[in-house]
Design an enzyme around this catalytic site. Structure first.
Site, mmCIF file in Angstrom:
data_model
loop_
_atom_site.group_PDB
_atom_site.id
_atom_site.type_symbol
_atom_site.label_atom_id
_atom_site.label_comp_id
_atom_site.label_asym_id
_atom_site.label_seq_id
_atom_site.Cartn_x
_atom_site.Cartn_y
_atom_site.Cartn_z
ATOM 1 C CD GLU A 132 -2.476 2.993 -3.119
ATOM 2 O OE1 GLU A 132 -3.419 3.779 -3.326
ATOM 3 O OE2 GLU A 132 -2.154 2.584 -1.993
ATOM 4 C CG ASP A 146 -1.766 1.222 1.347
ATOM 5 O OD1 ASP A 146 -2.636 1.405 0.487
ATOM 6 O OD2 ASP A 146 -1.554 2.013 2.288
#
Length: 447
Positions: free
Chosen positions: A304, A267
């Site tokens: 990400e 993330d």
């Protein structure tokens, strides 16, 4: 004589042996530390190993025993490397023997990156049960009716309460208790593999949540040298950061090895601050790929990132981190603005059809030109990279859930526009991702 490959094992936390349980913790910060088993009035001292590591062995103890560390004489804290938090983030940790689960995926050899079609799931919201095992009855639908090849789980590391996006996790080794804990997660992965589905897990290495985050009581896991929008930055490059880096690296290996994960989606790597000579993302990719060879199946490391930085994807020979793929927000923003006409926030940088053509042909739309939203030049060129380096989508948890009302694309555009959107994602040369419910035009908000 051929050298035997060493089997990976987790060296911190509680390790079950035939004669008892070995406890090992890194805790240079507290002035004193002892261990207390729930139901036993004794406090057990630990033996220093050096460099802040302490250990003890409790004979006769086994799986299911619950325990806490007592810091500075009066601060009960769960184990930083707890495998299970049955009573939540403030309760005791539970001893888990990973060897007790009977896996049935011995013949699973994974799939290639070119075959990946991702389906993103929030475990707590996907079914009425809101559990890992509650997902299992839907696997045939995902594989055979929808054509999905990979289930992607939003973060499952133990967080406060029972329902949460998962990005406020504080025990990175403990699958969420309200979702079904370690057993439930293994049951889900095992079932996926038996049906020919791979599993990718979303992991958060840029910060931990605020509630129940006791890591800083043990050791310098965090730094004030950098700031993130979500909480203190993880100490990847400051004093005593070697052990922090190893804590994260071991976590990646843990999910891949003990839980048989086929990939990790890291993330918001733009919130990972590391100015070491060798970036933590490189280290994670290196050890995961090495472990994948030992396991004889592909394991992907995806990111990400809103940096549009090709170093994330470039191989080490070109000075990159060598990650297998990354989410491409530029594609989403191009498609969304053309379908909805929205121009607020970061959407002000998009809205031209030529940008969508570039996203499909090259990956990054912003490859060094000026961004009105950022008020500076942004990105680097990715036109030389394979399309399978980019995960694309028309919806995902962020692009729906971060909207003021959590409204999905199905409530913003016509049915014909939804079909066009799906066609763009699924027929592109990139890796497609569907967000749960998108396939049938779910209209309920995701918040």
């Amino acid at each position: 004589m051929k050298k035997r490959k060493k089997r990976w094992t987790l060296e911190l936390g509680a390790t079950v042996t035939p004669k008892g349980v070995q406890f090992r913790v890194w805790a240079p910060n507290p002035s004193s530390l002892s261990l207390k088993v729930v139901g036993d009035s004794k406090e057990i001292s630990l033996t220093p190993e050096g460099n802040g590591f302490l250990t003890t062995f409790i004979k006769g103890l086994g799986p299911g025993a619950r325990y806490l560390y007592l810091l500075n004489g009066d601060q009960p804290r769960p184990d930083p490397v707890s495998r299970f938090q049955p009573e939540g983030v403030h309760g005791p940790s539970e001893v888990v023997d990973p060897n007790l689960f009977e896996w049935e995926d011995q013949d699973w050899r994974g799939i290639s990156l070119e075959e990946v079609i991702l389906y993103e799931i929030h475990t707590g919201a996907f079914t009425q049960e809101g559990t890992f095992e509650g997902i299992i009855p839907f696997l045939d639908y995902l594989k055979h009716d929808l054509g999905v090849t990979v289930v992607e789980l939003m973060p499952v590391a133990q967080f406060p309460g029972e329902r949460n996006w998962g990005y406020d996790g504080v025990y990175l080794y403990a699958p969420q208790n309200s979702y079904g804990g370690p057993y439930g997660l293994k049951q889900l992965v095992n079932a996926c593999h038996r049906k020919g589905l791979a599993v990718v897990l979303d992991v958060v290495y840029n910060h931990l949540g605020p509630e129940g985050n006791y890591l800083g009581d043990y050791a310098p896991y965090f730094t004030d040298r950098y700031k993130t929008p979500w909480g203190p930055a993880v100490n990847f490059d400051g004093q005593e950061s070697d052990h922090v880096r190893q804590f994260i690296i071991e976590n990646a290996l843990y999910w891949v090895t003990e839980y048989h994960m086929d990939g990790l989606r890291i993330d918001a790597i733009h919130g990972i601050f590391d100015f070491s000579a060798q970036h933590i993302l490189y280290d994670i990719r290196e050890v995961v790929h090495r472990q994948a060879k030992r396991l004889d199946r592909p394991v992907w490391v995806m990111a990400e990132s809103d940096l549009n930085d090709v170093r994330v994807l470039h191989p080490p020979s070109k000075g990159g981190y060598g990650l297998d793929a990354q989410w491409n927000d530029d594609f989403h923003h191009c498609l969304h603005t053309l379908l909805t006409g929205e121009r607020n926030g970061y959407y002000q940088d998009f809205g031209e059809f030529s940008q969508l053509v570039k996203a499909l042909g090259e990956g990054f739309v912003y490859s060094g030109q000026y961004s009105l939203y950022r008020k500076r030049r942004h990105g680097s060129s990715s036109k030389h990279l394979s399309p399978t380096k980019f995960v694309i989508f028309s919806q995902n948890h962020d692009q729906v859930g971060n909207r003021a009302r959590g409204d999905r694309l199905s409530t913003l555009v016509s049915f014909e526009a939804l079909k066009l959107s799906a066609g763009m994602v699924l027929l592109s040369p990139n890796i497609p991702l569907l967000f749960m419910g998108e396939e049938y035009g779910e209209e309920a908000p995701f918040e």
